[in-house]
Design a protein around this motif. Structure first.
Motif, PDB file in Angstrom:
ATOM      1  N   ILE A 169       0.827  -1.215   0.000  1.00 40.46           N
ATOM      2  CA  ILE A 169       0.000   0.000   0.000  1.00 40.46           C
ATOM      3  C   ILE A 169       0.855   1.256   0.000  1.00 40.46           C
ATOM      4  N   SER A 170       1.877   1.303   0.851  1.00 41.93           N
ATOM      5  CA  SER A 170       2.688   2.521   0.964  1.00 41.93           C
ATOM      6  C   SER A 170       3.483   2.800  -0.304  1.00 41.93           C
ATOM      7  N   ASN A 171       3.979   1.757  -0.956  1.00 41.14           N
ATOM      8  CA  ASN A 171       4.723   1.961  -2.200  1.00 41.14           C
ATOM      9  C   ASN A 171       3.829   2.460  -3.324  1.00 41.14           C
ATOM     10  N   LEU A 172       2.640   1.871  -3.434  1.00 38.31           N
ATOM     11  CA  LEU A 172       1.735   2.236  -4.525  1.00 38.31           C
ATOM     12  C   LEU A 172       1.080   3.599  -4.312  1.00 38.31           C
ATOM     13  N   LEU A 173       0.778   3.931  -3.063  1.00 39.50           N
ATOM     14  CA  LEU A 173       0.033   5.157  -2.790  1.00 39.50           C
ATOM     15  C   LEU A 173       0.908   6.284  -2.249  1.00 39.50           C
ATOM     16  N   LEU A 174       1.640   6.020  -1.169  1.00 42.78           N
ATOM     17  CA  LEU A 174       2.447   7.069  -0.541  1.00 42.78           C
ATOM     18  C   LEU A 174       3.639   7.456  -1.402  1.00 42.78           C
ATOM     19  N   VAL A 175       4.425   6.473  -1.807  1.00 44.61           N
ATOM     20  CA  VAL A 175       5.645   6.758  -2.570  1.00 44.61           C
ATOM     21  C   VAL A 175       5.322   7.299  -3.959  1.00 44.61           C
ATOM     22  N   MET A 176       4.498   6.566  -4.706  1.00 46.94           N
ATOM     23  CA  MET A 176       4.171   7.008  -6.059  1.00 46.94           C
ATOM     24  C   MET A 176       3.368   8.308  -6.017  1.00 46.94           C
ATOM     25  N   GLY A 177       2.538   8.464  -4.979  1.00 49.40           N
ATOM     26  CA  GLY A 177       1.779   9.692  -4.836  1.00 49.40           C
ATOM     27  C   GLY A 177       2.665  10.897  -4.605  1.00 49.40           C
ATOM     28  N   LEU A 178       3.624  10.768  -3.678  1.00 53.13           N
ATOM     29  CA  LEU A 178       4.563  11.865  -3.423  1.00 53.13           C
ATOM     30  C   LEU A 178       5.403  12.178  -4.656  1.00 53.13           C
TER      31      LEU A 178
END
Length: 363
Positions: free
Chosen positions: A99-108
């Motif tokens: 979740i963090s890679n797909l949403l947080l990282v790619m989102g930032l």
């Protein structure tokens, strides 16, 4: 020495401080925070060492090395937590990393890169291949969970055996993705190869022995700090009022992935969105297709009931994350608004995990 390497020298001070805190018997909450802060720069040095070694050994072997050590920090933390019996935290950390890679990282990356550049592009064909692999990951954790919830009186042994079979399939698929990206269709991934070759200039000749030493020492110290983190986990999270679910999904992945997150955002701000998406989605794929099944196998040898039967809400969160990430990345273009949408999704999921009234324990 580059600015990035210098930046990660100072947080290394948390290592001796955490050791002293443990020796003097400080509160678990303090040890938890100090060990978590110590792991972040260690993960960065492991990543840097892997990159430097890749420059010397070449793109093919270097790619394999990156694939192997890409999520080494999370794997080490998970193995130690699994050995301690914190199965729920380990499962949550798997879904949390995806979740963090797909949403947080790619989102930032899309947000900050999109603020500097109106529109950024990356290879849509690679994005679609990654999307297919992530869909498989969702299916892989859906099936054992569905079997458990649609069967009456199914035994833990049966679930573990099913999970082992699925794990073997996922590892085979992971190896085939490596063959695809590094051999048969390597031309699709020329951006990553070009980045590696650009580093191998006469002015930049890494000391292979030095960086192998850095990698080994960092791995050993990460294992030690992970022991401190896991030993203080239950008491610390209880004092903070956090559930095992929230700790595994949100806290642990941020600690293990912080350096990788910084890399993805930094290259996006340099208009290298191909590389940024590769880091973010590639890490999620590795967690789903390699780390998770490896943990199932390791759990078998450790005598811990590790399987792919996840909490239904974790499954919903992963499916939602994969769905929106795939829909946004499918056209091979990104902008700041799409990054904002990914971050908003992460925030909503994070709040949901924080307020979820789960009653099961940390183990």
């Amino acid at each position: 020495m580059s600015g990035k390497k210098i930046l990660f020298l100072f947080p290394l001070a948390f290592i001796p401080v955490s050791v002293v805190a443990n020796y003097l018997g400080w509160e678990d909450l303090i040890i938890f925070i100090l060990s978590g802060l110590a792991i972040i720069p260690l993960a960065a040095w492991m990543g840097t060492a892997t990159e430097e070694i890749a420059v010397v050994v070449g793109p093919n072997l270097g790619g394999l090395l990156n694939a192997t050590f890409g999520n080494a920090t999370e794997l080490i933390i998970a193995i130690i937590a699994l050995r301690a019996g914190y199965v729920n935290v380990v499962k949550a950390s798997i879904t949390g990393s995806i979740i963090s890679n797909l949403l947080l990282v790619m989102g930032l990356a899309m947000l900050l890169g999109g603020i500097r550049y109106k529109e950024q592009t990356f290879q849509s064909l690679v994005a679609r291949m990654n999307a297919a692999a992530m869909n498989l990951a969702v299916i892989a954790i859906l099936i054992p969970t569905a079997v458990n919830y649609t069967s009456e009186g199914i035994s833990q042994t049966t679930l573990q055996n099913l999970s082992l079979a699925v794990a073997v399939v996922l590892i085979i698929v992971y190896l085939l993705t490596l063959l695809f990206s590094m051999k048969t269709h390597s031309y699709l991934y020329d951006v990553g190869v070009a980045e590696t070759e650009a580093m191998a200039t006469p002015e930049h000749k890494p000391n292979l022995v030095l960086w192998i030493g850095v990698l080994l020492v960092s791995t050993i110290v990460v294992a030690f700090e992970s022991e401190l983190l896991v030993d203080s986990l239950e008491t610390a999270t209880s004092q903070l009022g956090l559930t095992a679910l929230f700790t595994g999904v949100i806290i642990v992945p941020i600690i293990g992935n912080a350096a990788e997150h910084a890399t993805a955002v930094t290259v996006a701000m340099k208009d290298k969105m191909d590389l940024s998406v590769s880091v973010a989605v590639g890490s999620s794929m590795q967690i789903a297709l390699f780390v998770a099944p490896v943990l199932v196998i390791i759990g078998k040898f450790l005598g811990q009931p590790m399987d792919l039967d996840f909490h239904p809400f974790e499954l919903v969160a992963v499916a939602a994350s994969v769905l929106i990430a795939n829909s946004i990345s499918s056209d091979g273009k990104s902008n700041w608004l799409e990054g904002t949408l990914l971050l908003a999704t992460y925030a909503v999921i994070g709040f949901a995990f924080f307020f979820h009234p789960i009653i099961e324990g940390i183990g």
